[in-house]
Design an enzyme around this catalytic site. Structure first.
Site, mmCIF file in Angstrom:
data_model
loop_
_atom_site.group_PDB
_atom_site.id
_atom_site.type_symbol
_atom_site.label_atom_id
_atom_site.label_comp_id
_atom_site.label_asym_id
_atom_site.label_seq_id
_atom_site.Cartn_x
_atom_site.Cartn_y
_atom_site.Cartn_z
ATOM 1 N N CYS A 70 44.544 36.560 16.811
ATOM 2 C CA CYS A 70 43.174 37.069 16.944
ATOM 3 C C CYS A 70 43.039 38.436 16.274
ATOM 4 O O CYS A 70 43.832 39.349 16.541
ATOM 5 C CB CYS A 70 42.799 37.179 18.414
ATOM 6 S SG CYS A 70 41.146 37.846 18.689
ATOM 7 N N CYS A 78 40.071 44.438 22.081
ATOM 8 C CA CYS A 78 39.729 43.577 23.209
ATOM 9 C C CYS A 78 40.858 43.559 24.244
ATOM 10 O O CYS A 78 42.032 43.463 23.896
ATOM 11 C CB CYS A 78 39.456 42.161 22.703
ATOM 12 S SG CYS A 78 39.208 40.946 24.017
ATOM 13 N N CYS A 81 43.367 39.564 26.215
ATOM 14 C CA CYS A 81 44.701 38.976 26.046
ATOM 15 C C CYS A 81 45.751 40.083 26.068
ATOM 16 O O CYS A 81 45.507 41.201 25.623
ATOM 17 C CB CYS A 81 44.798 38.209 24.731
ATOM 18 S SG CYS A 81 43.780 36.711 24.678
ATOM 19 N N CYS A 157 35.915 34.189 20.326
ATOM 20 C CA CYS A 157 37.081 34.363 21.191
ATOM 21 C C CYS A 157 37.996 33.164 20.980
ATOM 22 O O CYS A 157 37.616 32.024 21.251
ATOM 23 C CB CYS A 157 36.657 34.462 22.656
ATOM 24 S SG CYS A 157 38.049 34.504 23.806
ATOM 25 N N GLN A 250 39.490 25.669 38.050
ATOM 26 C CA GLN A 250 40.562 26.074 37.143
ATOM 27 C C GLN A 250 40.035 26.137 35.713
ATOM 28 O O GLN A 250 39.372 25.218 35.242
ATOM 29 C CB GLN A 250 41.716 25.083 37.229
ATOM 30 C CG GLN A 250 42.469 25.115 38.548
ATOM 31 C CD GLN A 250 43.309 26.370 38.706
ATOM 32 O OE1 GLN A 250 43.681 27.028 37.729
ATOM 33 N NE2 GLN A 250 43.618 26.713 39.949
ATOM 34 N N TYR A 279 40.743 27.772 51.677
ATOM 35 C CA TYR A 279 40.102 28.275 50.454
ATOM 36 C C TYR A 279 39.928 27.088 49.501
ATOM 37 O O TYR A 279 40.353 27.139 48.340
ATOM 38 C CB TYR A 279 40.932 29.378 49.794
ATOM 39 C CG TYR A 279 41.354 30.487 50.730
ATOM 40 C CD1 TYR A 279 40.517 31.567 50.979
ATOM 41 C CD2 TYR A 279 42.597 30.463 51.363
ATOM 42 C CE1 TYR A 279 40.912 32.600 51.832
ATOM 43 C CE2 TYR A 279 42.993 31.472 52.217
ATOM 44 C CZ TYR A 279 42.154 32.541 52.448
ATOM 45 O OH TYR A 279 42.540 33.549 53.293
ATOM 46 N N ASP A 347 45.051 28.053 48.756
ATOM 47 C CA ASP A 347 44.768 28.492 47.387
ATOM 48 C C ASP A 347 43.789 29.659 47.441
ATOM 49 O O ASP A 347 42.609 29.519 47.101
ATOM 50 C CB ASP A 347 44.188 27.322 46.580
ATOM 51 C CG ASP A 347 43.993 27.658 45.105
ATOM 52 O OD1 ASP A 347 44.432 28.740 44.678
ATOM 53 O OD2 ASP A 347 43.389 26.841 44.387
ATOM 54 N N CYS A 374 47.475 32.795 41.845
ATOM 55 C CA CYS A 374 47.384 33.306 40.477
ATOM 56 C C CYS A 374 47.801 34.769 40.404
ATOM 57 O O CYS A 374 47.587 35.425 39.382
ATOM 58 C CB CYS A 374 45.965 33.125 39.929
ATOM 59 S SG CYS A 374 44.697 33.983 40.876
#
Length: 420
Positions: A70, A78, A81, A157, A250, A279, A347, A374
């Protein structure tokens, strides 16, 4: 020292997309580098305990370094990432090391974690089905720079899903708009735009370059339908799910299926058993558990978001032995303290469940718990609480649901070792 340039060698990787070096016995957290590299860095932030910096020149590159695909990735650009300069194999290895380090440091658990590639994105690009574009005062959309409110204008993006690209958000002008979220289903052609205006009224909006529903987000988070459907359809196996456009799902197209299969494998629910899904969102795991325990069993889900609860009721309408209740997870667990529960999946959001909820769930004496997370740090904190309550950590799997970023999805499997 902000703005100062120094030379150092980085060694370890740290949670959040950083590598760690030292300068005059002071810890320096460095972005845009890799373990083992000798780099020249520019200090971007200073505290009493450490420095933050960007690597602006690589003097001795790592063999894992690649050219970032990118053009908007790099120091001061940015912030979406973190690892575009690393090979995908190295990214997964780094993420596994981060999870292992968090487990060791926070929970005292020594465990090697391997992060698995998800199917469908061999180059690590084109996977993100939900992208929030910030809009500047001139109506130009872009992505925020790292640890900043400043906006990096972008024309595309690279990690955005192709259906997100087709909407053309970055090609349009968005006057009097603060943010535009582009949503695309990973399994159907459904798309939506969620617009957050700067003022109380919704301004005239440009037409997206592809057909899409349009919704408005208020400052309190509530989402209002403007035109088109309020939800997108997602398909996992033979089952279709309705998911509110502003709700949780997701973001990697393969993640819902892969995680569902992993949860079922971990819990091995049997016909007639009772399962909890905490959750539970729109009912992804709830439905899978309900199909596994059958009509002689039952599944109870808990979710705080009212839109998600309505979606779950719709998605589970053919499974009457599965029920989702709106409310606080901790409160529901207090009410269910005398209930027999066999297996549970949890979750929580990135902030984790918290040690109190972990202990409350452990009190139900379920034989197995699958914890989907996560965030390795909050996962480690909560796992420590389960271990204290008599569970063994039998497995931790990592999934590269967020290539090019520092984020990683984990599944921890806990099994009770002490029984009344």
């Amino acid at each position: 020292m902000v703005g100062t340039e120094i030379q150092l060698r980085v060694d370890n990787v740290a949670h959040g997309g950083w590598c760690v070096g030292r300068h005059n016995d002071r810890v320096v957290f460095v972005r845009h580098t890799l373990p083992g590299e000798l780099v020249r860095v520019r200090v971007t932030e200073e505290t009493k305990r450490f420095l933050r910096a960007d690597a602006v020149e690589v003097l001795e590159p790592s063999p894992d370094r690649v050219e970032a695909p990118c053009p908007f990735a790099g120091p001061g650009r940015c912030g979406g990432c973190d690892w575009q300069h690393a090979s995908l194999e190295a990214q997964r290895r780094i993420k596994g090391e981060v999870v292992s380090e968090q487990l060791r440091r926070i929970a005292g658990i020594t465990r090697e974690v391997r992060v698995e590639e998800l199917p469908g994105t061999p180059d690590g690009l084109g996977w993100r089905t939900r992208v929030r574009f910030a809009v500047d005062s001139e109506g130009r959309s872009g992505l925020r720079r790292h640890r900043s409110h400043e906006i990096e204008p972008v024309d595309r993006c690279l990690i955005a899903h192709p259906e997100v690209d087709r909407l053309g958000v970055t090609d349009l002008e968005w006057p009097q708009v603060r943010e535009v979220e582009a949503v695309a289903s990973g399994s159907t052609k459904d798309t939506a735009l969620i617009v957050t205006p700067t003022g109380a009224k919704l301004p005239p909006l440009p037409a997206p370059k592809a057909s899409a529903a349009v919704l408005r987000r208020f400052r309190n988070g509530r989402v209002q339908q403007v035109r088109g459907r309020r939800a997108v359809r997602e398909r996992v196996g033979d089952r279709e799910f309705r998911v509110s456009a502003g709700g949780f799902w997701q973001v990697h197209p393969a993640a819902a299926r892969v995680l569902t299969e992993a949860v079922l494998e971990a819990l091995a629910p049997k016909p007639g058993e009772t399962a909890l899904d905490l959750y539970c969102g729109a009912g992804l795991f709830t439905a899978a558990l309900a199909e596994a325990v059958g009509a002689e069993g039952r599944v109870l889900g808990v979710e705080g978001d009212p839109d998600a609860v309505r979606d779950a009721a719709h998605n589970l309408r053919d499974l009457p032995w599965a029920r989702v209740e709106q409310g606080d997870v901790g409160q529901r667990l207090r009410e269910w303290v005398d209930m027999r529960v066999d297996v549970a999946v949890i979750d929580p959001p990135r902030t984790g469940a918290g040690t109190l909820v972990a202990r409350q769930l452990a009190e139900l004496r379920n034989r197995r718990v699958a914890y989907v997370s996560c965030d390795p740090a909050t996962l480690a904190r909560d796992l420590a609480a389960f271990v204290e309550e008599g569970y063994d950590l039998v497995d931790v799997r990592g999934f590269d649901s967020f290539p090019m970023t520092h984020h990683v999805e984990c599944l921890a499997v806990l099994e009770r070792t002490e029984r009344d």
